[in-house]
Design an enzyme around this catalytic site. Sequence first.
Site, mmCIF file in Angstrom:
data_model
loop_
_atom_site.group_PDB
_atom_site.id
_atom_site.type_symbol
_atom_site.label_atom_id
_atom_site.label_comp_id
_atom_site.label_asym_id
_atom_site.label_seq_id
_atom_site.Cartn_x
_atom_site.Cartn_y
_atom_site.Cartn_z
ATOM 1 N N GLY A 470 0.883 -1.087 0.009
ATOM 2 C CA GLY A 470 0.118 -0.192 -0.095
ATOM 3 C C GLY A 470 0.973 1.224 -0.013
ATOM 4 O O GLY A 470 0.329 2.229 -0.140
ATOM 5 N N THR A 632 2.274 8.997 -4.050
ATOM 6 C CA THR A 632 2.286 7.962 -3.021
ATOM 7 C C THR A 632 3.127 8.594 -1.972
ATOM 8 O O THR A 632 2.986 8.021 -0.865
ATOM 9 C CB THR A 632 2.782 6.748 -3.606
ATOM 10 O OG1 THR A 632 3.979 6.804 -4.303
ATOM 11 C CG2 THR A 632 1.602 6.198 -4.573
ATOM 12 N N LYS A 699 16.072 8.275 -0.707
ATOM 13 C CA LYS A 699 16.190 7.844 0.555
ATOM 14 C C LYS A 699 14.922 7.336 1.031
ATOM 15 O O LYS A 699 13.747 7.339 0.404
ATOM 16 C CB LYS A 699 16.849 8.792 1.675
ATOM 17 C CG LYS A 699 17.788 9.551 1.235
ATOM 18 C CD LYS A 699 18.483 10.320 2.423
ATOM 19 C CE LYS A 699 17.748 11.917 2.677
ATOM 20 N NZ LYS A 699 18.786 12.778 3.318
ATOM 21 N N GLY A 700 14.549 6.618 2.365
ATOM 22 C CA GLY A 700 13.350 6.117 2.612
ATOM 23 C C GLY A 700 12.333 7.331 3.113
ATOM 24 O O GLY A 700 12.855 8.170 3.107
ATOM 25 N N GLY A 702 8.889 5.738 4.310
ATOM 26 C CA GLY A 702 7.652 5.427 4.973
ATOM 27 C C GLY A 702 7.828 5.439 6.622
ATOM 28 O O GLY A 702 6.472 5.693 7.252
ATOM 29 N N GLU A 703 8.804 5.281 7.218
ATOM 30 C CA GLU A 703 8.910 5.444 8.596
ATOM 31 C C GLU A 703 9.158 6.743 9.428
ATOM 32 O O GLU A 703 8.566 7.199 10.253
ATOM 33 C CB GLU A 703 9.872 4.392 9.102
ATOM 34 C CG GLU A 703 9.009 2.974 8.801
ATOM 35 C CD GLU A 703 9.988 1.753 9.086
ATOM 36 O OE1 GLU A 703 9.961 1.204 10.513
ATOM 37 O OE2 GLU A 703 10.650 1.253 8.329
#
Length: 738
Positions: A470, A632, A699-700, A702-703
Amino acid sequence: MANPTITTKKNTPRAGAERVDAHDKVRGATRYAADDARPGLLHAALVPSRIARGTVTRIDTSAALRVRGVRTVLTHENVGSFDSGGFGFQSFYPLRSTQIAYRGQSVAMVVADTLEAAREAAGLVVVAYDATPFVATLDAPDAEPLTQTAVLPQPMFADRRVGDPEGALAGAAVTVDLRYTLPAQHQNPMEIIATVAEWNDGVLTIREPTQNAEGVRHGLATQLGIEPAKVRVLSPTLGGGFGQKNSLQSHTALVAIAARTLQRPVKLVMTRAQLFHNASFRPASRHRVRLVADRNGRLLSAIHEIDQQTSRHDLFPSLGTEITSRLYGVGNFLGRERLVRTDVQTPGYMRAPFEHPAAFAFESAIDEMAYALDRDPVAFRLANDATVDPLTGKPFSSRHVAECLVKGSETFGWARRTMAPSSMRAPDGSLIGWGVAIGTYKAAMAPAIATVRLNTNGTVRVAVGGHEMGQGMRTAIAVTVARALGAPVAAVEILLGDTRAAPQHLTAGSWGTATALPPVLEASQRLMDDLRQNAGSTAGESGVTALALLRASGRPFAEAESRRRAPGQPEQVFGRLTGGLPAAAGPVYPDFVGFSFIAHFVEVRIEPTTRRIRVPRVVSVADCGAVASPRTARSQVEGGVVWGIGVALREVSEVDARYGGFLNADLAEYVMPVAADIGRIEVDFVGKPDTRLNAMGVKGLGEVAMVGVAPAIVNAVFHATGKRLRRLPVMLEDLIGD
Ligand code: MOS
């Protein structure tokens, strides 16, 4: 006839290209594991333990077996031996013995023709126990903290120490010494855990939502004593992962064993309540933060000590000071973490598992220090920004947290804030509070192998290691491939979470995009280069598409592969990848450290009599390198902010110390924010590519999205009321009286 939509110009994806899976999702066309209804399917139901610790002395399945349609009841007496596998979220597997390690642990599994029969029979299994004393909570009198340096591998889990943090305490100008408490919490993805196991000619196919299809495959092969080649795991789409689905689950082998015994496909769909005891969760933690600053507002020293809950059978590490040591340029730092054994299933990863609690404590303390020094909280943070990694002395691959703070202040209108608590009021009399906090999260990467294949009918097939839960991985891949090949986004088919398509490394730790996109991009570029070389002179035309080149070449298809690994990883890391083992790198790389950053600005309004807290407005600015998929990405941050509101103001897994387990194990009593609780969330990005980290510069995200939301909220509550709240979740009664 040429397809008129195939030109680069028309099909360069717009900045906010839609989610490629949106239509299927809203139409209900996306099939989840629990939707599976293949012919001959049998249904399973679990029987939970009613005690928190002890042994099963007798188990009577006769009444359950008399229910019409029941095929078998698996217990420790008849399941046969199976290996622990080594790939689970915990080392303990139910039904391998009479041992009860936690309340809600499975003691039996019923399989029947219908779900109704299975659940009815599960309620008829009679279990006698020999109960022994247990520890239910972090704060239990006989809970014994274990220092990580003493019980976990060194130097990996050593204290984080730089300079002389204790020495700096003496003779300091200004100090704060504060304690914070956070409860256990459970992620509740929309999609609950479900498993379908089917055997065909000795080959086991598992359909289960997992972030780690390769780990499930190898774990099951070990558990069942069969070749990994005989196991295929399919997890094409998850309805939310959040770390709950990042390992082999405790029940998966049982479903496979039942399917093998009965020679029929078997499906297990957990109940919502069972998720609270059969999957990992965010452990409770308590924090002590000591900060030292001089009168000029320079942070001199920080000591962050964390006690975190673990299970009796495993030591789930605490890693919170990995990020609090990097939030500021503090020359003296000590991070020390301890684990407390309790009788629960092993806790685990839950979106920003350590980073959210650690940032709550640390960023709350930073706010208290800003007030102790009478400094504006944004200015105080900017004045203490780091230039190099305080722990290793290495440079950051990129660090734009100051820009997050500056940009966020402007958008939010921070300059209009008055410093004194309770100094801002709304026309309706509500207290207004404005709070800020920053967050960081490691920029990790894992190895991946991608293949891109273009067919003459215009379809593009991409296979890579990665799981779509998701977060938008399919969209990010589709956009990247479409742009590189000059193809329509809709022509790109993406195989994820399929162990036959590509090795499926665990997708977690916010490394999904930085792991999957670089090889996908490189494979696409290789494919394009190959077609251009083949085409010779006509290839120079701008706007020429891969499909036009392929058709001109007369070849039936074109295909290219790319293998990428993180900076500093050896070639052998691909062996871990194909073996289902974790192979991620970061945040410390040979030449730099990699972190994503964020700044959150929060407005709270507090109704003066009831003290009801509302969060009408949040501004979040993230530094996640290049933004691969704006739509997203924005959605990730919105989700992180919503969850931040949840963990600050709503969520707690309640424990009754007399019984163990978790009490409020359903969506009625595990309270989460609803749409009416969410106001305006404005999301922005710094957007500077981090090309030291990877070719895409990503880079990330989501968190890091939710790291710092909770402290920004409690800092805003302080600004509104003058009350410092150091225990989550904040309750109305915390603000009533004094
Ligand atoms: Mo995530 S909590 O790293 O699966």
